[in-house]
Design an enzyme around this catalytic site. Structure first.
Site, mmCIF file in Angstrom:
data_model
loop_
_atom_site.group_PDB
_atom_site.id
_atom_site.type_symbol
_atom_site.label_atom_id
_atom_site.label_comp_id
_atom_site.label_asym_id
_atom_site.label_seq_id
_atom_site.Cartn_x
_atom_site.Cartn_y
_atom_site.Cartn_z
ATOM 1 C CE1 TYR A 174 -4.058 1.946 0.253
ATOM 2 C CE2 TYR A 174 -2.726 3.356 1.655
ATOM 3 C CZ TYR A 174 -3.859 3.145 0.900
ATOM 4 O OH TYR A 174 -4.803 4.151 0.762
ATOM 5 C CG PHE A 235 -1.692 9.435 -4.363
ATOM 6 C CD1 PHE A 235 -1.164 9.604 -5.632
ATOM 7 C CD2 PHE A 235 -0.946 8.709 -3.432
ATOM 8 C CE1 PHE A 235 0.083 9.049 -5.964
ATOM 9 C CE2 PHE A 235 0.289 8.164 -3.745
ATOM 10 C CZ PHE A 235 0.801 8.340 -5.018
ATOM 11 C CD GLU A 236 -6.630 3.557 -2.497
ATOM 12 O OE1 GLU A 236 -6.412 3.395 -1.277
ATOM 13 O OE2 GLU A 236 -7.685 3.171 -3.044
ATOM 14 C CG LEU A 237 0.476 3.607 -6.550
ATOM 15 C CD1 LEU A 237 0.661 5.050 -6.145
ATOM 16 C CD2 LEU A 237 1.708 3.110 -7.296
ATOM 17 N NE ARG A 272 -7.979 0.825 -0.441
ATOM 18 C CZ ARG A 272 -9.207 0.707 -0.970
ATOM 19 N NH1 ARG A 272 -10.107 -0.075 -0.403
ATOM 20 N NH2 ARG A 272 -9.548 1.352 -2.074
#
Length: 342
Positions: A174, A235-237, A272
């Protein structure tokens, strides 16, 4: 305005314009035709700052069909493959266990109290979709990594490395750019629900976690105090294998049935963030503090001089400098707290 039905062709993990060093990643938008201008703004940044050198594919999802004009315009923005898909109707409506009247009243009360005209039923359905089902969509399922894109967000620095590849090479599950404390009235029962899950869980708890970022232990008569920290998920990967794992899906399913998305104001960010802290050890999470990012009032701007040469942002305005930021806390406090001590 002409609406077209499109075939949801399952993409190959890597598009034609690929190279052997690329990871199995894609950009994902959940949006609508009406947001085209904001989509273009974000895609322009992403392409110029990073993707015109890498050609990672895009996946566009919506509960409504995209117009032909939308699809044509988006495809002209990039040389990468672009896939358009529709979200299943049953994933974009009230779950059967939700009292619709209660949910609508709760949303209206929160919107009135906070002067928030954007708190709509559709918005609640969207955050629920981002929190769980998105990872299972047929157009997303071939990929291992997802980079979420928010229409209207800005990327303010050139990226001289590949975040997808970094996730792969370093085993990161994450990645985030901004984190903040959530408003108290948005998540009043989220931590209590998490504790209920922990105490009722029949499965083996994770060997290690990062709950030290999410709780304090300084209050008398209350061993651990939930600080409401959350990663801003616009914004997240994400390593999609994490989201598809039994542990994540069980936790999401438990929280989903609690109804806090509709009865309170739990978001995909709060769910999350809780899941990451409960299920991942600190070295599986990365603060992308070198990524220039801006969404609404929130900024991430690298201060290093070598980075600033490739940016147009002010590091003095970076959100991590604010008192309510949780980003610096990640580096200092993220540590294991055994479930059986909670």
């Amino acid at each position: 305005m002409k609406l077209v039905r499109y075939s949801e062709d399952i993409p190959e993990p890597l598009p034609e314009k690929s190279n052997a060093t690329r990871a199995s990643g894609c950009f994902v938008f959940v949006t609508r035709t009406a947001s085209l201008t904001k989509v273009r703004r974000t895609m322009f940044d992403v392409e110029k700052r990073f993707n015109e050198r890498h050609a990672y594919p895009y996946v566009f999802l919506s509960e409504q069909p995209f117009t032909e004009a939308f699809q044509r315009t988006v495809r002209r923005m990039t040389s990468a493959r672009v896939h358009f898909g529709q979200i299943d109707t049953h994933q974009w409506r009230y779950p059967r266990w939700i009292d619709q009247g209660r949910a609508e009243n709760a949303a209206q009360m929160w919107a009135d109290a906070n002067d928030a005209s954007t708190d709509t039923t559709g918005w609640r359905h969207m955050v629920r979709y981002w929190a769980g089902p998105v990872a299972l969509h047929p157009l997303v399922s071939p990929f291992k990594y997802m980079w979420r894109l928010e229409p209207g967000s800005h990327y303010t620095c050139d990226l001289d490395y590949d975040p997808f590849r970094l996730m792969h090479d370093q085993g990161v599950s994450y990645g985030f750019a901004v984190s903040l404390e959530a408003m108290p009235d948005t998540v009043p029962t989220l931590w209590a629900s998490a504790l209920e899950f922990i105490h009722s869980s029949k499965g083996a708890p994770p060997h290690n976690n990062s709950l030290g970022w999410l709780v304090h232990s300084s209050r008398k008569h209350q061993p651990y105090y939930y600080n409401r920290c959350e990663f801003l998920s616009n914004f997240e990967l994400v390593d999609l294998d994490f989201m598809r794992s039994d542990a994540y899906q069980q936790l999401f399913g438990f929280l989903d049935r609690k109804g806090g998305i509709y009865y309170e104001r739990w978001t995909d960010a709060s769910i999350r963030s809780l899941s990451v802290a409960m299920l991942l050890e600190p070295d599986k999470v990365r603060w992308f503090d070198d990524v220039g990012y801006r969404h609404d009032l929130w900024h991430n701007c690298p201060a290093a001089k070598d980075k600033q040469m490739r940016c147009h942002c002010d590091p003095a305005k970076s959100t991590h400098l604010l008192p309510m930021s949780c980003s610096a806390r990640w580096k200092t406090n993220a540590a294991n707290i055994p479930w059986d001590t909670l």
